[in-house]
Design an enzyme around this catalytic site. Sequence first.
Site, short mmCIF file in Angstrom:
data_model
loop_
_atom_site.label_atom_id
_atom_site.label_comp_id
_atom_site.label_asym_id
_atom_site.label_seq_id
_atom_site.Cartn_x
_atom_site.Cartn_y
_atom_site.Cartn_z
N TYR A 1 0.83 -1.22 0.00
CA TYR A 1 0.00 0.00 0.00
C TYR A 1 0.86 1.27 0.00
O TYR A 1 0.87 2.02 -0.99
CB TYR A 1 -0.93 -0.05 1.21
CG TYR A 1 -1.62 1.24 1.55
CD1 TYR A 1 -2.24 2.01 0.56
CD2 TYR A 1 -1.69 1.68 2.87
CE1 TYR A 1 -2.89 3.20 0.89
CE2 TYR A 1 -2.34 2.86 3.20
CZ TYR A 1 -2.93 3.62 2.21
OH TYR A 1 -3.56 4.79 2.53
N ASN B 1 8.30 -9.35 -2.53
CA ASN B 1 8.10 -10.81 -2.65
C ASN B 1 6.63 -11.17 -2.85
O ASN B 1 6.27 -12.35 -2.91
CB ASN B 1 8.68 -11.55 -1.44
CG ASN B 1 7.96 -11.22 -0.15
OD1 ASN B 1 6.93 -10.53 -0.15
ND2 ASN B 1 8.51 -11.70 0.96
N PHE C 1 10.27 -0.16 2.45
CA PHE C 1 8.93 -0.37 3.00
C PHE C 1 8.67 -1.84 3.34
O PHE C 1 7.79 -2.12 4.15
CB PHE C 1 7.85 0.02 1.97
CG PHE C 1 7.88 1.46 1.57
CD1 PHE C 1 7.29 2.43 2.36
CD2 PHE C 1 8.48 1.86 0.38
CE1 PHE C 1 7.32 3.76 2.00
CE2 PHE C 1 8.50 3.19 0.00
CZ PHE C 1 7.92 4.14 0.81
N ALA C 2 9.37 -2.75 2.67
CA ALA C 2 9.03 -4.18 2.80
C ALA C 2 9.09 -4.59 4.28
O ALA C 2 10.13 -4.44 4.92
CB ALA C 2 10.01 -5.02 1.99
N TYR D 1 5.81 -6.03 16.75
CA TYR D 1 5.91 -5.21 15.54
C TYR D 1 6.69 -3.92 15.83
O TYR D 1 7.68 -3.61 15.17
CB TYR D 1 4.50 -4.89 15.02
CG TYR D 1 4.48 -3.81 13.96
CD1 TYR D 1 5.16 -3.97 12.76
CD2 TYR D 1 3.81 -2.60 14.18
CE1 TYR D 1 5.16 -2.97 11.80
CE2 TYR D 1 3.80 -1.59 13.23
CZ TYR D 1 4.49 -1.78 12.05
OH TYR D 1 4.50 -0.78 11.11
N LYS E 1 10.66 -2.71 14.67
CA LYS E 1 10.94 -1.45 13.96
C LYS E 1 11.91 -0.58 14.78
O LYS E 1 12.79 0.08 14.22
CB LYS E 1 9.63 -0.68 13.71
CG LYS E 1 8.72 -1.34 12.69
CD LYS E 1 9.20 -1.08 11.26
CE LYS E 1 8.26 -1.63 10.22
NZ LYS E 1 8.56 -1.19 8.86
N HIS F 1 -7.44 -2.67 9.32
CA HIS F 1 -7.46 -1.22 9.56
C HIS F 1 -8.87 -0.64 9.46
O HIS F 1 -9.67 -1.06 8.62
CB HIS F 1 -6.51 -0.52 8.58
CG HIS F 1 -5.09 -0.91 8.79
ND1 HIS F 1 -4.50 -1.93 8.08
CD2 HIS F 1 -4.15 -0.46 9.65
CE1 HIS F 1 -3.25 -2.08 8.50
NE2 HIS F 1 -3.02 -1.20 9.45
N ARG G 1 -7.16 8.43 17.05
CA ARG G 1 -5.94 8.25 16.24
C ARG G 1 -5.74 9.46 15.32
O ARG G 1 -6.68 10.20 15.01
CB ARG G 1 -6.06 6.99 15.34
CG ARG G 1 -6.11 5.69 16.10
CD ARG G 1 -4.76 5.35 16.72
NE ARG G 1 -4.79 4.08 17.43
CZ ARG G 1 -5.14 3.95 18.72
NH1 ARG G 1 -5.51 4.99 19.44
NH2 ARG G 1 -5.12 2.76 19.30
#
Length: 327
Positions: A11, A32, A71-72, A139, A143, A185, A217
């Site tokens: 995205y 991928n 981004f991957a 997650y 990062k 989302h 948010r």
Amino acid sequence: MKLLVTGGAGYVGSVCARVLLEAGHDITIVDNLSTGNADAVPDGARFVEGNVRDVAATVLDPGDVDGVVHFAAQSLVGESVENPQKYWHGNVVETLALLDAMRDAGTPRLVFSSTAATYGEPESVPILESSPARPTNPYGATKLAIDTAISGYCAAYGLAATSLRYFNVAGAHGGAGENRVIETHLIPIVLQAALGHRAGVKIFGTDYPTDDGTAVRDYIHVYDLAQAHALALQASTPGRHDIFNLGSGTGFSVRQVIDTCMTVTGAEIPVEETGRRAGDPAVLIASSDKAIAELGWKPDRTDLSVIVSDAWDFTRSLGDRAHSARA
Ligand code: UDP
């Protein structure tokens, strides 16, 4: 610039690849296709299918590529709690291989997709880059680990890097938008319900300490986000690792988002109130003052109805290509 964009079939990566092409950059995409869509790769970009760790060394010719926009990644919070191995390998191991390939090839610049999830539950909002980074799920932890590794590579090997910590990205641009096989989302879920691809939407938690009891948010238009990547590539300095938050600076509750989606789509969307989702903080709002001051970033699609309306146009345009239509 001659750029490698990893995750350019996903995205944010596919929107960013479009914006970088529009700005005149030469783009090679590596993806991928584990979560991305081949049809999201923009015309005008070269495409190499594969894992970053397998192909980075072959696509980064020594001295030839000016920068990497990375981004991957694996990016589902809930999944990361259930299967951290997938996240430590898929995010950290893959990125270390990329950093090593960049160092070997002498690739000078990196822009990295970091996340607000590195901060965890904030002590106060808006969240500054100097706020404590205490991720509450694997997650965010992976990062943050990558951000730490990047700092070391900048200091020791002269890499010029920028980490962009995204808040809630939404909207669409240039025929690219959200079309995931597994969607978690809020905005795409509500729009899929408006299209009739879902029975309705669940509100996760109505007992938060917010005005209407639902979580708040900061939603940022994916086009504004992509512009920040283009600016970061220009601004990067050898040996420096800069970190910027990217949001709109305004918070919207889950109920406000659903109401905006109903207004934009004209659809009546059935809503069910349920308990909180594990790991969800009450309020996440960014301070993007640093990006505005230091990158010269000028977000101009900050209106939630513009974000939702662009996402709605994209969602409707998908037709049979919508994964939600096949669910
Ligand atoms: N949310 C919700 N119902 C859904 C999906 C999300 O109530 O079906 C809530 C979620 O709990 C959070 C907000 O919407 O408070 C935004 O969630 P999203 O997954 O879009 O982004 P996140 O903030 O988790 O990165």
